[in-house]
Structure formats: structure tokens, C-alpha cells
Design an enzyme around this catalytic site. Structure first.
Site, PDB file in Angstrom:
ATOM      1  N   GLY A 291       4.749   9.879  -9.599  1.00 46.37           N
ATOM      2  CA  GLY A 291       4.696  11.217  -9.041  1.00 46.37           C
ATOM      3  C   GLY A 291       5.394  12.189  -9.980  1.00 46.37           C
ATOM      4  O   GLY A 291       6.026  11.790 -10.961  1.00 46.37           O
ATOM      5  N   SER A 292       5.329  13.455  -9.653  1.00 44.70           N
ATOM      6  CA  SER A 292       5.840  14.482 -10.572  1.00 44.70           C
ATOM      7  C   SER A 292       7.337  14.344 -10.812  1.00 44.70           C
ATOM      8  O   SER A 292       7.812  14.539 -11.945  1.00 44.70           O
ATOM      9  CB  SER A 292       5.524  15.875 -10.007  1.00 44.70           C
ATOM     10  OG  SER A 292       6.049  16.003  -8.687  1.00 44.70           O
TER      11      SER A 292
ATOM     12  N   GLU B 103       9.129  11.766 -10.943  1.00 46.75           N
ATOM     13  CA  GLU B 103       9.499  10.533 -11.639  1.00 46.75           C
ATOM     14  C   GLU B 103       9.144  10.548 -13.121  1.00 46.75           C
ATOM     15  O   GLU B 103       9.623   9.707 -13.887  1.00 46.75           O
ATOM     16  CB  GLU B 103       8.802   9.318 -10.999  1.00 46.75           C
ATOM     17  CG  GLU B 103       9.280   8.986  -9.608  1.00 46.75           C
ATOM     18  CD  GLU B 103       8.749   9.967  -8.589  1.00 46.75           C
ATOM     19  OE1 GLU B 103       9.571  10.576  -7.882  1.00 46.75           O
ATOM     20  OE2 GLU B 103       7.528  10.164  -8.518  1.00 46.75           O
TER      21      GLU B 103
ATOM     22  N   GLU C 192       1.943   3.158  -2.383  1.00 50.36           N
ATOM     23  CA  GLU C 192       3.317   2.678  -2.511  1.00 50.36           C
ATOM     24  C   GLU C 192       3.614   1.428  -1.687  1.00 50.36           C
ATOM     25  O   GLU C 192       4.499   0.647  -2.041  1.00 50.36           O
ATOM     26  CB  GLU C 192       4.294   3.806  -2.144  1.00 50.36           C
ATOM     27  CG  GLU C 192       4.398   4.903  -3.182  1.00 50.36           C
ATOM     28  CD  GLU C 192       3.367   6.015  -2.984  1.00 50.36           C
ATOM     29  OE1 GLU C 192       2.410   5.807  -2.209  1.00 50.36           O
ATOM     30  OE2 GLU C 192       3.530   7.083  -3.584  1.00 50.36           O
TER      31      GLU C 192
ATOM     32  N   HIS D  85       7.897   7.873  -5.117  1.00 54.00           N
ATOM     33  CA  HIS D  85       7.860   9.330  -5.213  1.00 54.00           C
ATOM     34  C   HIS D  85       8.526   9.963  -3.993  1.00 54.00           C
ATOM     35  O   HIS D  85       7.960   9.956  -2.901  1.00 54.00           O
ATOM     36  CB  HIS D  85       6.407   9.789  -5.329  1.00 54.00           C
ATOM     37  CG  HIS D  85       6.266  11.268  -5.543  1.00 54.00           C
ATOM     38  ND1 HIS D  85       7.087  11.979  -6.374  1.00 54.00           N
ATOM     39  CD2 HIS D  85       5.386  12.170  -5.035  1.00 54.00           C
ATOM     40  CE1 HIS D  85       6.718  13.254  -6.388  1.00 54.00           C
ATOM     41  NE2 HIS D  85       5.693  13.391  -5.567  1.00 54.00           N
TER      42      HIS D  85
ATOM     43  N   HIS E   6       9.255 -14.625  19.680  1.00 53.04           N
ATOM     44  CA  HIS E   6       8.202 -13.611  19.595  1.00 53.04           C
ATOM     45  C   HIS E   6       7.808 -13.081  20.969  1.00 53.04           C
ATOM     46  O   HIS E   6       7.270 -11.993  21.082  1.00 53.04           O
ATOM     47  CB  HIS E   6       6.970 -14.194  18.887  1.00 53.04           C
ATOM     48  CG  HIS E   6       6.007 -13.164  18.420  1.00 53.04           C
ATOM     49  ND1 HIS E   6       4.735 -13.474  17.978  1.00 53.04           N
ATOM     50  CD2 HIS E   6       6.095 -11.814  18.320  1.00 53.04           C
ATOM     51  CE1 HIS E   6       4.110 -12.364  17.621  1.00 53.04           C
ATOM     52  NE2 HIS E   6       4.904 -11.353  17.832  1.00 53.04           N
TER      53      HIS E   6
ATOM     54  N   GLY F 205       6.528 -10.046   9.827  1.00 52.43           N
ATOM     55  CA  GLY F 205       5.332  -9.927  10.633  1.00 52.43           C
ATOM     56  C   GLY F 205       4.487  -8.705  10.364  1.00 52.43           C
ATOM     57  O   GLY F 205       3.394  -8.572  10.905  1.00 52.43           O
TER      58      GLY F 205
END
Length: 517
Positions: free
Chosen positions: A25-26, A28, A47, A70, A277, A394
């Protein structure tokens, strides 16, 4: 002047972190000015895929992986697999861009308002350095915390203008890890183990992380102990064709108690025994069963509903117990292995059996096919260490990109990404990354045209109809080809065998859409 970027690149090189997983991204871009030739940028098209690729790579290399996201938007996209990485105890250093410090008071476009709060609670530590010069120190600290048991992700937000500011050198320090555990407590456990009549080991993913495979075998054989895999363990921890192997504990309170009832002593190593669960009442353990829990995660030891606890490296603790002497005579546990006939009709059971028969000896399974997991556990045994990975939390969208990370970490070995059709669609963009790197990944999509796991839970809750589970209309052969991955469809046993043989022989990635009823 030595810049923050130059210092950070040197630090990363000394830590063995020369592979960057990202989607640029800009904010980075300045991090990658004059990108070094000995570094590799692994591009993911979303991402969430980026984070899971790094997770698989970190687990397979046993070293922290570097992720570059980003600002808020990219961190948000990655949040689901950040949760998975936290549950997987995958060591990651996650960096994210931030807008320039001089315009932060004006809430600029694509800034992160509270960057260190956003990724919590699924990071061990988060920081936006107070000064540009502190960025390398923050990344060094993030690495050390990520690599301190229990492993996990750490997060550093870096304003875009920091990379070109002057900084001070940071030396990589030796950092010893591994807690052998309290010797007196382990010796007491060893005495109880020798005196037990019907002991059982319940092994979790920490056994794999801590290289405890061989010690677990030695201990089980010396003590003639039954061996179970802990509920939802995301790694393989014991040879599943061994005579002492008793199978996989379900994440069900009553069923755990029933399975462990014959045993007077249970030792749970490397993961939670009481992982549930669905809601249930009743005891957490059989009334006449003693429990000891060994793990490197004090939080897990604290919420375990019973048993004595030892904070320790799983591999070291197993080795200590294995050297503690043999018991008095006790009977050999009955083997659970049966000579059930191999399935012949097209089903997930047949698919697993044929993968087991045809897979290369060095194959690694990365799985996310929840409704087919019982068939996998019965027909596709894991026979060597570090040959199975799945999500501990999960959440879906992990296994396909994680297979890319595992393949990058284990060059020359065949990786089999075993996916449900619903699971595959969460991070399908990872096919692009596999294609670009020409990785030896066999993507096998179990296409039953629905979210079968939810249909199963609908029956559990007494629903006559479950909404939102129809996946008909997806064409994975076209999807694979569209990402540059040669693809086939298999709808009969003969087509399945031919497709598997083709896929396992290819040098690069392939996809098989398997039509299962």
C-alpha cells in the site's frame, strides 16, 4: 547517515527474516526503497492470504516471519487469519504502514487512528514507536516476544516518513528458548506414571512445535500408554498407524470423559485437553482419573478445569519422562486399528484413501475440509513429523494460503492443500501466489456444493433447514485456470486416480475439483 530502513534491513537479515509477505500500500512503499537482492517479496492478493502464508512459513521454518500490511484497511482484512495465527501460536512480526507523523493531527486519508489497539487481543505485543529512530528497536523487540513461548504474532505500526529518518544500529542478540519444567514436579509425575495401571497420553500441537515426536514414541512404548490426539489439534503429533495410537478426542465434554474413562492417569502435553465446541454439563474428567497438564502457555494452564499443571517445553518434558524408568508389568492396550474395507464408491472416504495410497513419501498435508475431517482421520494417516497443518481456531480461509507458506519453507517437498469448496473460496487468491512461485502444491477441493459442516450443526440444533449453505454453481476448474493453475475435475474413482497421479507428478501447482456426494 544510516537510515531506519537500512538499519531494519540489516536487522532482518541477521534474524533470518529475508522473506517478506505482503500486499503493498502507499504508506508501506518507502520501506522497500532499494529492495535488497537477497530479500524476497511474496505477493498475496488480499491481506488475509498474506497473513496465512506467513503463518504457514513461520510454523514450517520455526522462525518468525515478517508480514507487511496496509494501515487500518489492510490490518482489518488480515484480522481473521491474525486470530488463527494467534491460536496456532505462529511467531510473526506484523508491520503496518501509518501516515506521516506531520499530518496525523488532521486525520489523513488511510491513517490508523489507534493502530496498536486494532489488532488486539490477537497479538502478544503492539507498538507504534514514539520516535522514528526507535523503529528498529521495536521490530527487534517484536521478534523476541514473538519467539518467546508461547509463540505468537506481534505488531509494529510505522509512519511512512520514518523509514528515511536517521537511526541507530541494533544488534541481534542470542535468545535462548525452551523451559525444561520443574524437575521435582516432573519426577513426581514420573513416579505416578510408573505406578499407574492404565495410563494415557493426550498430545497437542505443542509436541510438534517443540520437536517432541520421537520422545512421545519412546515414552508411549516404554510405558505401554494409550495415545490420543487432543481435540482440534492443528498439527500431527504421533504416528497414526502406531499400535498404541487410539485416535482423536472430540471437542465434546461427555465424549472426552467416555473415551478416557478406562484410564487411571492422563497426561495432556502440548495443548488443551478440555477444548469444547458445544455446550454440555457433567464432569470434565472421569471420577477415578488423575490428570497432569504440560504446556508452555500459562494462560491455557490457568483455565484448564482440573489437573496438576507443569509449565514446560513439551519436547523437553516428554524426554524427561521417557528417561524416568519403566513401570511394573502392565497389559498392552488394545489396538484401535481395524481392517475395514477400502471404500469403492465416490465419497470423501475414497478420496482420502486414494490420497494415502498415491501421495509421495514426503507429502505434507495442509487441511481445511471440516466436514471431511473424520474421513481424513480414518483413511489418511499422518506418518512422519511435521507433515500436517490446519487451523487451531476454526476460522476459514487459512489452509490454501498457508500451503503456499509451507511450500516456500520446505522446498522440494510435495504440499497437498486439502480443502472444502466453501473453505477454498475464503482465500482463493492464494492460487495466484502459488502460480507465480511455481510451487509444488496439489490443491484438492472437495466439492459437495454446500457448507456441509453447517448442515451437520443444523442437525445438532434440530433445524429442519439451514439457510445460506448452498454453493452450487462454483466451477473450481475454471477458477484454477483463471489464476494460472492447471486444473482438472474428477467425478469417478477412475478420474480421481488419474488426476491424483497427474497432480503429484507435476513440478508446479495444480488443482483437482473432486465431485463428492
Amino acid at each position: 547517515m544510516t537510515t531506519v530502513r537500512e538499519i531494519t534491513i540489516g536487522l532482518l537479515r541477521s534474524l533470518g527474516m529475508t522473506r517478506v509477505f505482503g500486499n503493498p500500500g502507499s504508506t508501506e512503499l518507502p520501506m522497500f526503497r532499494d529492495f535488497p537482492q537477497d530479500f524476497d517479496y511474496v505477493l498475496g492478493l488480499q491481506e488475509a492470504s498474506v497473513l496465512a502464508m506467513a503463518d504457514g512459513y513461520a510454523q514450517a521454518t520455526r522462525n518468525a516471519a515478517l508480514v507487511n500490511l496496509h494501515s487500518s484497511a489492510g490490518v482489518g482484512h488480515a484480522a481473521g487469519n491474525l486470530f488463527t495465527a494467534f491460536k496456532n501460536q505462529a511467531p510473526l512480526v506484523v508491520t503496518a504502514g501509518q501516515q506521516a507523523r506531520s499530518i496525523l493531527p488532521f486525520e489523513p486519508f488511510l491513517h490508523a487512528e489507534r493502530p496498536t489497539e486494532f489488532p488486539r487481543p490477537f497479538v502478544k505485543w503492539a507498538c507504534e514507536p514514539a520516535r522514528a529512530a526507535d523503529v528498529p528497536l521495536a521490530i527487534a523487540r517484536a521478534y523476541r516476544i514473538a519467539m518467546t513461548p508461547p509463540f505468537g504474532p506481534c505488531f509494529v505500526s510505522v509512519p511512512v516518513d520514518d523509514w528515511d529518518r536517521p537511526g541507530e544500529a541494533v544488534a541481534a542478540r542470542a535468545f535462548a528458548m525452551g523451559n525444561p519444567g520443574d524437575r521435582a514436579a516432573l519426577d513426581q509425575l514420573a513416579r505416578e506414571l510408573r505406578a499407574a495401571k492404565r495410563p494415557a497420553l493426550v498430545l497437542g500441537a505443542g509436541v510438534a512445535r517443540d520437536r517432541g515426536w520421537d520422545a512421545a514414541i519412546v515414552l508411549a512404548e516404554a510405558q505401554l500408554a494409550s495415545v490420543f490426539v487432543a481435540p482440534f489439534a492443528p498439527r500431527n503429533v504421533f504416528p497414526e498407524d502406531h499400535a498404541l495410537f487410539q485416535g482423536f478426542l472430540p471437542a465434546s465434554r461427555g465424549e472426552i470423559v467416555a473415551r478416557l474413562a478406562p484410564h487411571d492417569l492422563v497426561i495432556a502435553v502440548g495443548g488443551p485437553l478440555n477444548l469444547y465446541h458445544t455446550e454440555a454439563e457433567g464432569p470434565h474428567l472421569p471420577p477415578d482419573t488423575a490428570l497432569w497438564i504440560i504446556d508452555d502457555n500459562p494462560a491455557m494452564l490457568s483455565w484448564a478445569p482440573g489437573g496438576n499443571a507443569i509449565l514446560a517445553d513439551s519436547g523437553m518434558a516428554l524426554a524427561h519422562l521417557a528417561a524416568a524408568g519403566a513401570p511394573a508389568a502392565r497389559p498392552v492396550p488394545a489396538s484401535r486399528r481395524s481392517a475395514a474395507p477400502v471404500p469403492v464408491e465416490m465419497s470423501d472416504a475414497l478420496v482420502m484413501a486414494r490420497i494415502a495410497a498415491l501421495r509421495p513419501a514426503d507429502a505434507i498435508i495442509v487441511e481445511e475440509a471440516p466436514s471431511s475431517r473424520p474421513a481424513m482421520q480414518k483413511w489418511l494417516p499422518m506418518l512422519r513429523p511435521d507433515s500436517f497443518y490446519t487451523t487451531a481456531g476454526g476460522g476459514l480461509g487459512y489452509a490454501l494460503p498457508a500451503s503456499v507458506g509451507v511450500a516456500l519453507a520446505r522446498p522440494g517437498e510435495r504440499v497437498i492443500a486439502l480443502l472444502g469448496d466453501g473453505s477454498a473460496m475464503y482465500s482463493i487468491q492464494a492460487l495466484f501466489s502459488a502460480s507465480k512461485a511455481a510451487l509444488p502444491i496439489s490443491v484438492i477441493v472437495m466439492a459437495n456444493r454446500r457448507y456441509e459442516a453447517l448442515e451437520h450443526f443444523g442437525r445438532h440444533f434440530g433445524l429442519d433447514r439451514v439457510e445460506g449453505t448452498d454453493l452450487s454453481g462454483l466451477d473450481f476448474r475454471a477458477i484454477g485456470e483463471g489464476h494460472g493453475v492447471p486444473s482438472r475435475r474428477a467425478a469417478t474413482p477412475e478420474e480421481l486416480d488419474a488426476a491424483l497421479a497427474w497432480s503429484f507428478a507435476e513440478a508446479g501447482p495444480t488443482l483437482i475439483e473432486v465431485i463428492v456426494p
